[in-house]
Design an enzyme around this catalytic site. Sequence first.
Site, PDB file in Angstrom:
ATOM      1  N   LYS A 123       0.794  -1.228   0.000  1.00  0.00           N
ATOM      2  CA  LYS A 123       0.000   0.000   0.000  1.00  0.00           C
ATOM      3  C   LYS A 123       0.828   1.280   0.000  1.00  0.00           C
ATOM      4  CE  LYS A 123      -4.215  -1.860   2.020  1.00  0.00           C
ATOM      5  NZ  LYS A 123      -5.303  -1.609   2.973  1.00  0.00           N
TER       6      LYS A 123
ATOM      7  N   MET B 164      -3.133   0.147   6.255  1.00  0.00           N
ATOM      8  CA  MET B 164      -4.546   0.150   6.630  1.00  0.00           C
ATOM      9  C   MET B 164      -4.749   0.909   7.924  1.00  0.00           C
ATOM     10  SD  MET B 164      -7.527  -0.696   5.686  1.00  0.00           S
ATOM     11  CE  MET B 164      -9.189  -0.945   6.297  1.00  0.00           C
TER      12      MET B 164
END
Length: 273
Positions: free
Chosen positions: A70, A133
């Site tokens: 990510k 996250m």
Amino acid sequence: MPLTPSRDTVLCISLAGRPGTFGVRFHNHLYEQLGLDFYYKAMRTDDLPAAVAGIRALGIRGCGVSMPYKEACMALVDEIDPSAAAIDSVNTLVNTEGHLKAYNTDYLAVRQLLTQHKVDPTTAFALRGSGGMAKAVASALRDAGFGEGIIVARNEQAGRELADVCGYRWLPELDDLCPPMLINVTPVGMAGGPEAQQLAFSEMAIAASERVFDVVAMPVQTPLIEHAEKLGKQVITGLEVIALQALEQFVLYTGIRPTPEQVQAAVGYARQG
């Protein structure tokens, strides 16, 4: 999968360290139900720059990005949407004629869930995790007005950085602190993982809490969620997060927003995988 694939079939993929089936089944079910000539496939890679270059070169329309890619994706795209720029973390790539734009629909999903569950922004919380996250969730909490929070992370550098950016404090462990909302944003409790049977927080902290939020989606009934429900706590599940973020990805890829009934059917089908 399209009933009759053609040379014009549009490909979307996901990149994850542990590829799952939810996104594949969710997207492909909606493609079929809506008569779209699209196909979705989950993949993993050991060479992220080459994989992202392949998305661009091969005309892959969209890509979901999961752990551990990510943050590394940020430097590999042409444009960054505010949803990703605000937290330096990506979970969605959209390819428009070779131009890659990065988004974070995890952030958007968490903001929606806090509103849907009517969580009072005065609620103090402890969030376990410091990865991509965790950035999305902590930033969503910050932007929703949650002022009192603790980032619990064994990685002191990452934990302190996240806490500082969002205006919270960092601790390596909660010890005997028991805030009213507990949020797990780590792989603890994830099916197939080394900590699949473990609780992300102590039984004492769960018992003292009012609400438990676990972003782990597989299984839906993680040890944390199962334990919290037995104690009558309010819960927010990872299934809710993954369904909302997948819906926003679908809209970005196709330009079409399915009806709530179609989304509910796709979630039900995806859970069977």
